[in-house]
Structure formats: structure tokens, C-alpha cells
Design an enzyme around this catalytic site. Sequence first.
Site, PDB file in Angstrom:
ATOM      1  N   SER A 249       0.839  -1.192   0.000  1.00  0.00           N
ATOM      2  CA  SER A 249       0.000   0.000   0.000  1.00  0.00           C
ATOM      3  C   SER A 249       0.883   1.255   0.000  1.00  0.00           C
ATOM      4  CB  SER A 249      -0.954  -0.056   1.200  1.00  0.00           C
ATOM      5  OG  SER A 249      -2.018   0.847   1.065  1.00  0.00           O
ATOM      6  N   ASP A 467      -8.558  -4.681  -6.106  1.00  0.00           N
ATOM      7  CA  ASP A 467      -8.084  -3.907  -4.958  1.00  0.00           C
ATOM      8  C   ASP A 467      -8.887  -2.613  -4.823  1.00  0.00           C
ATOM      9  OD1 ASP A 467      -6.549  -2.291  -3.127  1.00  0.00           O
ATOM     10  OD2 ASP A 467      -4.811  -3.549  -3.569  1.00  0.00           O
ATOM     11  N   HIS A 497      -7.359  -6.033  -0.734  1.00  0.00           N
ATOM     12  CA  HIS A 497      -6.225  -5.104  -0.783  1.00  0.00           C
ATOM     13  C   HIS A 497      -4.934  -5.896  -0.658  1.00  0.00           C
ATOM     14  CE1 HIS A 497      -4.140  -1.407  -0.556  1.00  0.00           C
ATOM     15  NE2 HIS A 497      -3.975  -1.358   0.753  1.00  0.00           N
TER      16      HIS A 497
END
Length: 528
Positions: A249, A467, A497
Amino acid sequence: MSRHVRSFALMAAGLLTAGVTVGCGGPGGMSGHGEGKGRARPPASSTASPSRSAQGSRSLPALPAALTSQRLDWGRCKAGDDSPAPGSDWRCATLKAPLDYAKPDGETIGVALIRAKYTGKGGRSGSLLFNFGGPGGSGVSLLPAFAPQYAKLRERYDLVSFDPRGVGGSEGVRCRGDKAIQAAESVDLTPDTPAEERAYFKDAADFGAGCARQAGKLLRHVSTDDTARDLDLMRQVLGDDKLHYMGVSYGTQLGGVYAHLFPRRVGRLVLDAVVDPAADSVGHSLNQTRGFQRALDNYLKSTGQDPDRGTRKIAALLKRLDAKPLPGTGGRVLNQSLATIGITVTLYSRSSWPALTSGLEAAEKGDGTQLLALADTYNERNPAGHYGSQSHAQRAISCLDDKERPTPAEARKRLASFRAVSPVFGEFMAWDTAGWCHDWPVPGQYTTPEVSAPGAAPILVVGNTGDPATPYEGARRMADELGKGVGVELTWKGEGHGAYGSGSGCVDSTVNGYLLEGRIPRDGKVCS
């Protein structure tokens, strides 16, 4: 929510605390690299040459030997505020780093590290560093929680993570107390009247002022650029010639900035759940609006609902909550803003979709308890009413990175276009473009991060088509921006995710092959 939406690792930790089932896939942690034997400690003088900042402009002086040759005092780790001490395999230490890299001989700060030494009988390959996203996630608390996934990697690597500057044990930033945080939950994050709009932006300004009071001069030195330089200092102090790293991320942005600053120091880097480096703050918010709506559509399809009809039903529920919140627990209520956050949390992983179903069904029957509990996981609120500080560090880091400051008027003009993308998340994210860094006490550094890394070794960029928080399109843009021959894209047609550790044997074996054996996959490889 914010422009930087939390990584799955951070969400999974909160969901588990709340009793919500999540999949075995964790934060996307990676495997190691099999090149060479254990690394020798670098010479006393700095091995880092001056390099461009993330803004691509100024050169900075080399670090003194007192920093690059420091020896870490590894000892037993202590319990955190909301987490027990990890097991006996883990050791913690504090790295001394410059407050201001432009003044490397000046004031220093402490950066908290955690390590589990490699367990293999063969040669050690070095250290594998992890950043689990946020920004603002504590690697010191998260790495032990997800380490069982990395047992194979630990046969070759020391597993290492850290609290980035401004986070947790590394001079952590906290901008307001628990009572003020709970009071702010009544602020309407999608204001409909001039009075609600004034309250919204006043709360944003008050938050920034609190950060300035608490953090002082540190608030100017918690950028991604600063943390990338901390990574290179860690590399040197840990005794590694090259940085081996897994970023998830926001950690992908950090990894990209590192590669730009130190291309010749790139070892084997994996970037999973990729932040689009070409998107400015508004573009990033729009990407996330699109990504969460895409995940919501997929959830609705999985329950046999028409996505358009299901979306309208949820939007209608949120509108009713805006007018009349539902009762929750302990005298608290579920309002529109908290319900939106609660819905968002469940879209990070397909395994938490059942929690969304039960939360929505309960809310339709007049019970806000379940969605409120889900929102509490995002807001890091424990049953005793104490709130964590990740969102404080998250805001401090991202607002120092981002120089754009959209105005309230500009946010109002964007409402229609954001609503068109998502009737559920659009207004929320449109207002956030102006509210997140409104009246922030320090200026930002760039519009988009510089991640070009000519001369770097190949970097594996992993994108997941489902995602929600870092939409899939960002992976291709990261690979392109890293440069020809550097960015290598791997695609997983999945949900949630992140990709590594999320149930795809194809993804896991490809990433492991890259990190453990140096096998570089074909750019554009797809795992279905």
C-alpha cells in the site's frame, strides 16, 4: 477515510480485534533473496553518496560515520499500548537518525526497529525490511503478528520492520486526546449546510493545530523522503550492501521514492497494492472512490444483487442516517459518516464481506451496533474508548508530502463528478480532497512523488484487479514510472487489498522465486 486508505495488514489487525473473520492472507509480506553469504559491516565512513531528494532538486550531504557505523543495542521487546510483547524470538532496538537530513550532524531522533533473526542452516542472505502501509502503520507491532506467513523467508533472511518517524515508538505524533476524537465523530464528513461545512473545516484546522503543538519541529521532518533516507541508513547499519524490501500500500510509494533516491542500492524490492505515483491528491481520491465502488459492486454481485440497485439501497440508508442516526452501544450512535467508514472497512478483504451483509441487515432493522463496531476498527477505538494514533501520523506524513491544498469551493465543484463515480463513497471522498490537509501548519513537498529509478535492479510490482484502496491501474503506472527494465508488473485477478499471501499460489510462487532465487518474471504476467 483519507487519501491514503489503510493497508490490509492494518485493517486485518483491527477486524480480528473486533471478532470479524479475515482471510489467512496478511499484509503482503515477502520472501528473501539468495545472493551471497552474510554481509560484512560497511566501513566506518558513509557508503551513501549524496543523491537527489524526492522532489528531484537538491543534493544532501553524506551522513557522518557516527550514524552509519552505529551499533544497535538489540534487547527484549516491550508490550505496546494495545498489544502484548512479542515472543522471545523478537528483539527490538532504536536507530539514531538525523531529524533533518540537510543537517546530518545536527539533532537526532530515534527510529524503533524490530527483528527476528534468520533460522536457516545455510548462508544468511541479509535483512528483509517491511513497511505495511498507512502511512502511519507500526511495523514493530505488525510484523510479529504476520510473521508465521514468512517462515520460509526467515530461513534465509532476518525479518526486520520499523515504526517510521512520527509513528508509535519513533517519536510518534498524536494530535488530540480520546475525548476530542470521540467528539469529532459527530462532525458530518459530507456537509450539507453552511453550518455543517464550517464545522467540518474548523475541525480539520483544529486537528492540524493540535499536531503542530504536539510534534513541534518534527512535523516538518516526517515525509516519505525522510523515511526513505531512514531506510538507507537502516540498510547500512544492518550491514547490507543492497536494500531488500517489501512495501504494501503506502509502502509501495515509500519503496518507489527509495529506488529514485538510491537506485544503485536497490536489491530485491517487491511493491504490492500499489499507490499510483502519477496521481495527484485529487486523482488519488478519485481512484479510491472508483476502487471502493468497484469492490462494492463485486460484493453485491456475490450476494446475487444487481450492483446499481444495491448501491442505491445503501446510499438511501446513508441518507437516512444523515437525518437520523441509529443507536449503537454505550450511548453512542451510528451516523452517516461512521456507517460509511464501517462499510469501507469490510471491502479490504473478500473474507470480511459477510460482516458487511450482517451490518447492513442490522442497520436496515434499526440497529447500528455492527456497523459502528466496524467503524471503530478503522478508527482504532478499543472497548475502553481509547483511540490509536495511526490516523494522526497518517495525516502528518501525507500532508507533508502533498503540496496541493484544494479549497472548500473546489471540493463543492467536484461533488457531482465524484457522486457519478460512486453514490456511496463519492461525496465522502470529494470533501476529503479539501478537508484532509485544510489549513495544515506546514507546507507540502510535491504534487506527485518522483519514483524514476534508472540503473536500479528489476523491481517487482504486484497489482490486484479487485483492490479497492489502491486500484489496479496504479501498478502499471508504477512499473512505467520506475523505468524501462526496472518496473516488472505482476497481475492477480483477485479481490481485496494486496495480492501476496491472499490465496494465489501463482502470486506467492512468483514473488518467492524473485526474492529467494532471483527469478524475474515476464513483465505483464497474469495470475488468475
